[in-house]
Design an enzyme around this catalytic site. Structure first.
Site, short mmCIF file in Angstrom:
data_model
loop_
_atom_site.label_atom_id
_atom_site.label_comp_id
_atom_site.label_asym_id
_atom_site.label_seq_id
_atom_site.Cartn_x
_atom_site.Cartn_y
_atom_site.Cartn_z
N HIS A 60 48.82 36.66 32.10
CA HIS A 60 49.75 37.71 31.68
C HIS A 60 50.73 37.12 30.68
O HIS A 60 50.72 35.91 30.44
CB HIS A 60 50.46 38.35 32.88
CG HIS A 60 51.37 37.44 33.62
ND1 HIS A 60 50.92 36.32 34.30
CD2 HIS A 60 52.72 37.46 33.82
CE1 HIS A 60 51.94 35.71 34.88
NE2 HIS A 60 53.05 36.37 34.60
N HIS A 62 54.01 36.77 30.39
CA HIS A 62 55.36 36.27 30.67
C HIS A 62 55.52 34.88 30.04
O HIS A 62 54.56 34.10 29.96
CB HIS A 62 55.62 36.21 32.18
CG HIS A 62 55.91 37.57 32.77
ND1 HIS A 62 55.96 37.81 34.12
CD2 HIS A 62 56.18 38.76 32.15
CE1 HIS A 62 56.23 39.09 34.33
NE2 HIS A 62 56.37 39.69 33.15
N ASP A 64 56.73 32.07 30.90
CA ASP A 64 56.35 30.85 31.61
C ASP A 64 54.83 30.67 31.70
O ASP A 64 54.34 29.71 32.29
CB ASP A 64 57.00 30.78 33.01
CG ASP A 64 56.64 31.96 33.90
OD1 ASP A 64 56.68 33.12 33.43
OD2 ASP A 64 56.32 31.73 35.09
N HIS A 65 54.07 31.59 31.07
CA HIS A 65 52.60 31.48 31.02
C HIS A 65 52.07 31.39 29.59
O HIS A 65 50.90 31.08 29.39
CB HIS A 65 51.95 32.66 31.76
CG HIS A 65 52.31 32.67 33.22
ND1 HIS A 65 51.44 32.29 34.21
CD2 HIS A 65 53.49 32.95 33.83
CE1 HIS A 65 52.05 32.36 35.39
NE2 HIS A 65 53.30 32.76 35.17
N HIS A 143 51.41 42.34 39.57
CA HIS A 143 52.51 41.61 38.92
C HIS A 143 53.06 42.37 37.71
O HIS A 143 54.19 42.82 37.72
CB HIS A 143 52.04 40.21 38.53
CG HIS A 143 53.15 39.33 38.07
ND1 HIS A 143 54.20 38.96 38.87
CD2 HIS A 143 53.40 38.74 36.86
CE1 HIS A 143 55.04 38.20 38.20
NE2 HIS A 143 54.58 38.05 36.97
N ASP A 164 50.24 35.09 38.41
CA ASP A 164 51.31 35.62 39.26
C ASP A 164 50.85 36.90 39.95
O ASP A 164 50.28 37.77 39.32
CB ASP A 164 52.56 35.94 38.41
CG ASP A 164 53.20 34.68 37.86
OD1 ASP A 164 52.66 33.58 38.08
OD2 ASP A 164 54.26 34.81 37.20
ZN LIG Z 1 55.14 33.13 36.25
ZN LIG Z 2 54.96 36.47 35.61
#
Ligand SMILES: [Zn+2]
Ligand SMILES: [Zn+2]
Length: 255
Positions: A60, A62, A64-65, A143, A164
């Site tokens: 996904h 986000h 942090d990915h 998520h 996530d």
């Molecule tokens: Zn994450």
């Molecule tokens: Zn996430």
């Protein structure tokens, strides 16, 4: 198949854990699942070659990915590689176009060939030298609207990576009989949370849909989990017969 956990942390910095990233070596291909901030450095530390990665596969969008994806493409460009295959959920093309828009000096330097995926799709990723020697299935996660989990099969071995999510029936199904399930476990036992997983949320799901994967690795660990790892694995072991391991950055798993 070999799994290298590159980043087992989240958006909040902590010692020893950078943001999300898992590297899968199928013996023929290198596939990078998620590429959060810190992952590029970890690829180097793992002694894998970032230039040799066949494809990046995103759960996904986000930060942090995906935070280190452009950094990885730029690093490749600096040493002479200018294309990359990226697979990700719906919205990945727009994310890439908008992000690149900001960096004038990178325009035309490298390109990404992006394939957007939906739940319940099956595909064979295209690597740098033709088709990869693995087959990947997608499933939706709980998520974001489009977030995906992946089931990867290569040489008779299977790995499932959730990204996530809350625990879900779809993921339990996806992980049926898998050699390894890499499941997120963001927060500790009893932590009130949605859109992510705690050990008790996971075991509640296991009571209804027993987990049949052989080994379970927990990742995407918030700082809140520090000091609560043993409690998490002890709790899960009451509901699951397989091995439960808290992943660490640069941990290698051979299958
Ligand atoms: Zn994450
Ligand atoms: Zn996430």
């Amino acid at each position: 198949m070999e799994i290298t956990f590159l980043g087992t942390g989240t958006g909040i910095p902590q010692d020893g854990r950078v943001q999300s990233g898992v590297l899968l070596d199928t013996e023929k291909n290198l596939l990078l699942f998620d590429c959060g901030c810190g992952v590029l450095g970890r690829i180097h530390e793992s002694r894998h070659d970032h230039k040799a990665i066949d494809a990046i596969i995103i759960t996904h969008l986000h930060l942090d990915h995906v935070g280190d994806i452009l950094a990885l493409l730029k690093a490749n460009w600096l040493i002479g590689r200018t294309e990359m295959r990226i697979y990700g959920p719906q919205g990945t093309k727009e994310w890439y176009a908008k992000t690149m828009e900001v960096y004038d000096y990178l325009k035309g330097r490298f390109s990404a060939q992006i394939t957007e995926l939906s739940p319940d799709e099956e595909f064979v990723p295209e690597g740098t030298n033709g088709k990869c020697n693995c087959s990947i299935r997608t499933a939706k996660t709980v998520h974001t609207d489009n977030s995906l989990a992946y089931h990867i099969e290569s040489n008779g071995k299977t790995v499932v990576y959730t990204g996530d999510t809350e625990p879900s029936e779809e993921i339990m199904e996806l992980a049926e009989g898998a050699d390894v399930l890499i499941h997120e476990c963001s927060f500790p036992l009893g932590f009130p949370m949605t859109n992510h997983t705690t050990p008790d949320m996971l075991t509640l799901m296991m009571e209804e849909y027993p987990l049949t994967a052989k080994k379970l690795y927990l990742t995407h660990l918030y700082p809140h989990m520090q000091g609560r790892y043993r409690e998490a694995t002890d709790h899960i072991k009451k509901y699951y017969k397989g091995e439960v391991i808290v992943a660490k950055d640069l941990m290698i798993v051979q299958l």
